[in-house]
Every structure is written in structure tokens, then in C-alpha cells.
Write a protein that holds these residues in place. Sequence first.
Motif, short mmCIF file in Angstrom:
data_model
loop_
_atom_site.label_atom_id
_atom_site.label_comp_id
_atom_site.label_asym_id
_atom_site.label_seq_id
_atom_site.Cartn_x
_atom_site.Cartn_y
_atom_site.Cartn_z
N UNK A 72 -2.36 -60.40 -14.67
CA UNK A 72 -1.70 -59.12 -14.95
C UNK A 72 -2.58 -57.93 -14.55
N UNK A 73 -3.87 -58.05 -14.81
CA UNK A 73 -4.79 -56.99 -14.40
C UNK A 73 -4.76 -56.84 -12.88
N UNK A 74 -4.83 -57.96 -12.18
CA UNK A 74 -4.79 -57.91 -10.71
C UNK A 74 -3.47 -57.35 -10.20
N UNK A 75 -2.36 -57.71 -10.86
CA UNK A 75 -1.06 -57.18 -10.44
C UNK A 75 -0.97 -55.67 -10.67
N UNK A 76 -1.56 -55.18 -11.74
CA UNK A 76 -1.57 -53.72 -11.98
C UNK A 76 -2.34 -53.01 -10.88
N UNK A 77 -3.50 -53.54 -10.53
CA UNK A 77 -4.31 -52.92 -9.48
C UNK A 77 -3.61 -53.06 -8.13
N UNK A 78 -3.03 -54.22 -7.86
CA UNK A 78 -2.28 -54.43 -6.62
C UNK A 78 -1.10 -53.47 -6.55
N UNK A 130 6.93 -56.64 -18.43
CA UNK A 130 6.02 -57.72 -18.80
C UNK A 130 5.07 -57.26 -19.90
N UNK A 131 4.60 -56.02 -19.80
CA UNK A 131 3.67 -55.51 -20.81
C UNK A 131 4.31 -55.45 -22.20
N UNK A 132 5.56 -55.03 -22.24
CA UNK A 132 6.26 -55.02 -23.53
C UNK A 132 6.42 -56.45 -24.03
N UNK A 133 6.75 -57.37 -23.14
CA UNK A 133 6.92 -58.77 -23.53
C UNK A 133 5.61 -59.40 -24.00
N UNK A 134 4.48 -58.84 -23.59
CA UNK A 134 3.18 -59.36 -24.06
C UNK A 134 3.03 -59.20 -25.57
N UNK A 135 3.90 -58.41 -26.16
CA UNK A 135 3.88 -58.24 -27.61
C UNK A 135 4.16 -59.53 -28.36
N UNK A 136 4.76 -60.50 -27.71
CA UNK A 136 5.00 -61.78 -28.36
C UNK A 136 3.70 -62.56 -28.56
N UNK A 137 2.67 -62.21 -27.78
CA UNK A 137 1.37 -62.87 -27.91
C UNK A 137 0.44 -62.02 -28.76
N UNK A 138 0.37 -60.72 -28.43
CA UNK A 138 -0.43 -59.76 -29.20
C UNK A 138 0.55 -58.70 -29.69
N UNK A 139 0.96 -58.75 -30.94
CA UNK A 139 2.02 -57.87 -31.44
C UNK A 139 1.81 -56.37 -31.16
N UNK A 167 3.60 -54.64 -28.15
CA UNK A 167 4.95 -54.07 -28.18
C UNK A 167 4.85 -52.55 -28.13
N UNK A 168 3.99 -52.01 -28.97
CA UNK A 168 3.80 -50.56 -29.02
C UNK A 168 3.11 -50.05 -27.76
N UNK A 169 2.00 -50.68 -27.39
CA UNK A 169 1.23 -50.23 -26.23
C UNK A 169 2.07 -50.35 -24.95
N UNK A 170 2.80 -51.45 -24.81
CA UNK A 170 3.66 -51.62 -23.65
C UNK A 170 4.76 -50.58 -23.59
N UNK A 171 5.34 -50.26 -24.74
CA UNK A 171 6.39 -49.24 -24.78
C UNK A 171 5.82 -47.87 -24.42
N UNK A 172 4.62 -47.57 -24.91
CA UNK A 172 3.99 -46.29 -24.58
C UNK A 172 3.74 -46.19 -23.08
N UNK A 173 3.22 -47.26 -22.49
CA UNK A 173 2.97 -47.24 -21.05
C UNK A 173 4.27 -47.19 -20.25
N UNK A 174 5.32 -47.81 -20.75
CA UNK A 174 6.61 -47.73 -20.06
C UNK A 174 7.12 -46.29 -20.04
#
Length: 118
Positions: free
Chosen positions: A45-51, A71-80, A83-90
Motif C-alpha cells: 500500500x505504501x508503494x502504491x501510494x508513492x506510485x 482501500x484505506x477506509x477498508x483497512x479499518x477492519x484490521x486497525x479500527x 476507519x477514521x484516518x481513511x475517511x479523513x484522507x478520502x
Amino acid sequence: MRNPKRMLAASTLVSEALVVFFATLAAYGLSADRHTAYLVVGGVLVLLCVLGAGMLRSRAGYGLGWALQAVMVACGFVVPMMFFVGAVFAVIWFFAVRIGDRIEREQAEVARRLADER
């Protein structure tokens, strides 16, 4: 003249890559059995962001950026907290693209008016 939309979007994706890196470390550290899959997926995911930041000269880069936001929002299922951080970045991504478009239009209008005055 630099492309403001590309600059805003690239800044967002690179910042997101840093957050994903640290979230990956958190997921790995909090895991009871320390799955290396967290490190692999996080690294990808880090590489995809940079790419994606590098691909913003084409529409595919913006498509990849939108997909990464989901995908970042969906990462909330692993690190809850993701959900917030992914939504903020979206939201940041949405406004980076939208405001970048507006700035481009305004710059083109100013350039057109200056050309008409000459």
C-alpha cells in the motif's frame, strides 16, 4: 507553470503513504501472532501510494488515488482507527482534486485575459 491539482493530489498521497507505514507498524505490533502479512500488505500500500503520486500525469493516477482511498477506509477492519484516518484522507483527496481543478480553471482564465490585453 506547475499543475496545482497534481501537486495537491501528490502531497495527499505521499502523506497517506507515511500514515499507512505507521499504521502497518501498529497493526504488526498489536497483532498477537505478528502476521508478516500485515507488513507485506502495508508495504504494498505504501508503494502504491508513492506510485500513484508519480502517475498523476495521467487519469490512471487519479483512478488509482480514488481506489487507494477506498482501500484505506477498508483497512479499518484490521486497525479500527483507520476507519477514521481513511475517511479523513478520502475527504482531503476529494478536496485536493476539486480545489486543484478550480485553481487550474482560474489560472487558465487569468492567462486568457492577460493574452487578450496584449
